[in-house]
Design a protein around this motif. Structure first.
Motif, mmCIF file in Angstrom:
data_model
loop_
_atom_site.group_PDB
_atom_site.id
_atom_site.type_symbol
_atom_site.label_atom_id
_atom_site.label_comp_id
_atom_site.label_asym_id
_atom_site.label_seq_id
_atom_site.Cartn_x
_atom_site.Cartn_y
_atom_site.Cartn_z
ATOM 1 N N HIS A 17 0.840 -1.205 0.000
ATOM 2 C CA HIS A 17 0.000 0.000 0.000
ATOM 3 C C HIS A 17 0.869 1.247 0.000
ATOM 4 O O HIS A 17 0.603 2.209 -0.743
ATOM 5 C CB HIS A 17 -0.909 0.004 1.229
ATOM 6 N N ASN A 18 1.919 1.241 0.803
ATOM 7 C CA ASN A 18 2.780 2.426 0.890
ATOM 8 C C ASN A 18 3.546 2.653 -0.408
ATOM 9 O O ASN A 18 3.799 3.811 -0.779
ATOM 10 C CB ASN A 18 3.727 2.274 2.082
ATOM 11 N N LEU A 217 7.922 3.734 2.972
ATOM 12 C CA LEU A 217 7.506 2.395 2.569
ATOM 13 C C LEU A 217 7.085 1.564 3.774
ATOM 14 O O LEU A 217 6.287 0.632 3.644
ATOM 15 C CB LEU A 217 8.636 1.678 1.839
ATOM 16 N N TYR A 218 7.611 1.913 4.934
ATOM 17 C CA TYR A 218 7.328 1.146 6.143
ATOM 18 C C TYR A 218 6.215 1.782 6.975
ATOM 19 O O TYR A 218 5.924 1.342 8.076
ATOM 20 C CB TYR A 218 8.626 0.969 6.931
ATOM 21 N N GLY A 219 5.607 2.841 6.423
ATOM 22 C CA GLY A 219 4.417 3.409 7.026
ATOM 23 C C GLY A 219 4.646 4.515 8.012
ATOM 24 O O GLY A 219 3.700 4.953 8.684
ATOM 25 N N LEU A 233 -0.386 6.617 4.914
ATOM 26 C CA LEU A 233 0.535 5.494 4.964
ATOM 27 C C LEU A 233 0.086 4.537 6.060
ATOM 28 O O LEU A 233 -0.505 4.953 7.061
ATOM 29 C CB LEU A 233 1.956 5.978 5.260
ATOM 30 N N LYS A 234 0.362 3.252 5.857
ATOM 31 C CA LYS A 234 -0.033 2.244 6.834
ATOM 32 C C LYS A 234 1.208 1.702 7.537
ATOM 33 O O LYS A 234 2.143 1.238 6.876
ATOM 34 C CB LYS A 234 -0.774 1.103 6.142
ATOM 35 N N PRO A 235 1.238 1.756 8.881
ATOM 36 C CA PRO A 235 2.401 1.199 9.583
ATOM 37 C C PRO A 235 2.537 -0.285 9.289
ATOM 38 O O PRO A 235 1.578 -1.052 9.408
ATOM 39 C CB PRO A 235 2.101 1.465 11.058
ATOM 40 N N ALA A 236 3.746 -0.688 8.902
ATOM 41 C CA ALA A 236 3.969 -2.077 8.526
ATOM 42 C C ALA A 236 4.346 -2.953 9.712
ATOM 43 O O ALA A 236 4.180 -4.165 9.659
ATOM 44 C CB ALA A 236 5.060 -2.155 7.457
ATOM 45 N N MET A 237 4.874 -2.353 10.777
ATOM 46 C CA MET A 237 5.394 -3.140 11.893
ATOM 47 C C MET A 237 4.615 -2.890 13.179
ATOM 48 O O MET A 237 4.335 -1.741 13.533
ATOM 49 C CB MET A 237 6.866 -2.797 12.140
#
Length: 360
Positions: A17-18, A217-219, A233-237
């Motif tokens: 998504h990011n 890229l990692y949100g 952006l969506k947090p990936a971690m």
């Protein structure tokens, strides 16, 4: 299998998504995804696979070792070495693996020219537009072009520069860097690359042939005072542990090393199985939040090697075994980093090998 003490769950759909958000910011640019430092602590191989499936144009790593890891995992996507090669042995390996070598200094140029005079190499030239870290002076661009023409076996991939203050939307330095780079490139052929995450978010004029997103890229947001969700952006971690003890502590008693927290009243105190040996910064002060049952509760006392303690007065139903989120959706890494006096980059990269990674 025993339940891990600390888990970092990485949502690869959030990474994809990011990447799409990057493309929305810079629809005319190719995307070189920065997955150096083990994809900013998220796991280079699984992240690379997810981004490759989403059609990313290239990857950027810091050094040869990081590129070898990707190639050994079967990643065939283009890979650029941002620091170039550091020795003759690295140069030969980079050529064998068909890596794209960023040349940032005269000694690298001479090394490659003497060592691999007939080898087909893919090269980028890095120019210093004012950050004064790596790169040739802008005035040397014509000489570099001439050096390239003298080596027909070298294939130019483009010209790179890096912005020092892109996270400041009002930075006169950033405007000057972009203008200086554009002027130096006016009569020089080849693709250009200027923008990192902050550059492509805040500086439209930096969205040229290639963009090089990393943190977004990692949100997480690279812009001060904002979090990833502000930019869609969506947090990936998500990093989580669990409560391993709950105590009733009398008023006036202290909690933790140094007795730095004194209970103002009789209170419930929770002990969480995570500490600085897992990557939670020891500098996090009393008051820094964690999430339990989607509710924020404050850390109290000092972070120790294997444990933190939390104030459970506002959460009477909390019990041993409950999950505790250190950062993730609902508690942005950017906010936790502010409490620690650092950046989300360092939180992500600072997780240790005690943390169990899970990919969804």
């Amino acid at each position: 299998m025993p339940l891990p003490r600390v888990t970092a769950t990485v949502d690869l759909s959030a990474v994809r998504h990011n990447l799409q958000r990057v493309r929305e910011f810079a629809p005319q640019s190719k995307v070189m995804a920065a997955i150096k430092a083990d994809a900013y602590g998220h796991g280079a191989v699984p992240v690379a696979r997810a981004l490759a499936e989403a059609g990313v144009d290239a990857f950027a790593v810091a050094c040869l070792e990081e590129a070898v890891t990707l190639r050994d995992a079967g990643i065939a996507t283009r890979i650029a070495l941002l620091e170039g090669v550091l020795s003759a042995e690295e140069a030969e390996e980079a050529a064998r693996l068909d890596l794209e070598i960023v040349i940032h200094d005269r000694w690298q140029l001479e090394l490659l020219a003497s060592l691999l005079p007939t080898t087909a190499l893919r090269v980028w030239f890095k120019l210093d537009s004012g950050m004064h870290r790596l790169g040739f002076p802008l005035a040397e661009a014509p000489a570099l072009q001439a050096a390239l023409l003298a080596r027909p076996n070298w294939r130019l991939q483009g010209w790179i520069t890096h912005l020092a203050c892109a996270d400041d939307r009002d930075s006169a330095m950033t405007s000057a860097q972009i203008a200086a780079f554009d002027a130096a490139m006016a009569d020089i052929p080849g693709a250009r690359s200027i923008a990192n995450s902050a550059g492509l978010i805040a500086w439209p004029q930096a969205r040229v042939d290639w963009v090089r997103p990393g943190l977004m890229l990692y949100g997480a947001s690279p812009m001060p005072g904002t979090v990833g969700s502000d930019l869609d952006l969506k947090p990936a971690m998500t990093v989580a542990s669990r409560l391993i003890a709950v105590h009733e502590v009398p008023a006036g008693d202290s909690v933790g090393y140094g007795a730095t927290f004194i209970c103002p009243e009789a209170m419930r105190v929770g002990v969480v199985a995570v500490g600085y040996a897992d990557g939670v910064h020891r500098i996090l002060p009393t008051g820094a939040p964690v999430l339990i049952h989607e509710q924020r509760v404050p850390i109290i006392g000092r972070v120790s090697m294997d444990m933190i303690t939390v104030d459970l007065r506002s959460l009477p139903r909390a019990a041993v075994g409950d999950a505790v989120t250190l950062w993730g959706p609902g508690l942005p890494a950017e906010e936790v980093a502010t409490w620690a006096g650092t950046l989300s980059y360092e939180l992500f990269c600072g997780l240790t090998n005690r943390v169990h990674y899970r990919y969804v």
